[in-house]
Motif scaffolding. Structure first.
Motif, PDB file in Angstrom:
ATOM      1  N   UNK A   1      -5.847  39.313 -41.101  1.00  0.00           N
ATOM      2  CA  UNK A   1      -6.932  38.685 -40.599  1.00  0.00           C
ATOM      3  C   UNK A   1      -7.030  39.165 -39.208  1.00  0.00           C
ATOM      4  N   UNK A   2      -8.112  39.745 -38.539  1.00  0.00           N
ATOM      5  CA  UNK A   2      -8.100  40.057 -37.203  1.00  0.00           C
ATOM      6  C   UNK A   2      -8.276  38.812 -36.536  1.00  0.00           C
ATOM      7  N   UNK A   3      -7.918  38.823 -35.127  1.00  0.00           N
ATOM      8  CA  UNK A   3      -7.946  37.468 -34.271  1.00  0.00           C
ATOM      9  C   UNK A   3      -9.484  37.128 -34.173  1.00  0.00           C
ATOM     10  N   UNK A   4     -10.279  38.121 -33.808  1.00  0.00           N
ATOM     11  CA  UNK A   4     -11.658  37.746 -33.909  1.00  0.00           C
ATOM     12  C   UNK A   4     -12.316  36.928 -35.288  1.00  0.00           C
ATOM     13  N   UNK A   5     -12.059  37.653 -36.402  1.00  0.00           N
ATOM     14  CA  UNK A   5     -12.296  36.909 -37.779  1.00  0.00           C
ATOM     15  C   UNK A   5     -11.709  35.428 -37.760  1.00  0.00           C
ATOM     16  N   UNK A   6     -10.384  35.321 -37.392  1.00  0.00           N
ATOM     17  CA  UNK A   6      -9.793  33.966 -37.150  1.00  0.00           C
ATOM     18  C   UNK A   6     -10.319  33.100 -36.448  1.00  0.00           C
ATOM     19  N   UNK A  39      -1.510  30.331 -40.948  1.00  0.00           N
ATOM     20  CA  UNK A  39      -1.641  31.559 -41.147  1.00  0.00           C
ATOM     21  C   UNK A  39      -2.961  31.898 -42.063  1.00  0.00           C
ATOM     22  N   UNK A  40      -3.669  32.934 -41.884  1.00  0.00           N
ATOM     23  CA  UNK A  40      -5.014  33.151 -42.443  1.00  0.00           C
ATOM     24  C   UNK A  40      -4.882  34.454 -43.031  1.00  0.00           C
TER      25      UNK A  40
END
Length: 76
Positions: A1-6, A39-40
């Protein structure tokens, strides 16, 4: 998962770690969250054996809705 999505997901889960911890406390697993990082992932899967001995594989995707049925069990 991207940092932005996270980061976006965390904005919708204001008390996620508190709620997760309280869920573990309810299940008597208090020690399970000591020194834990989160963690995602976009997908999780698990396999379970039904009473009829049939194996079923379940896939959970980010955004899926699930229902959890609570059962009372006697402790041995």
């Amino acid at each position: 998962m991207s940092k932005q999505e996270h980061d976006s997901l965390l904005l919708t889960l204001h008390n996620f770690k508190t709620e997760l911890f309280l869920s573990y406390v309810d299940m008597k697993f208090e020690a399970a969250l000591m020194n834990v990082s989160t963690s995602w992932y976009k997908l999780a899967s698990y396999t379970f054996k039904e009473e009829s001995s049939i194996l079923s594989k379940v896939y959970l995707h980010l955004g899926d809705f699930i229902t959890i049925y609570e059962e009372d069990h006697e402790e041995l």
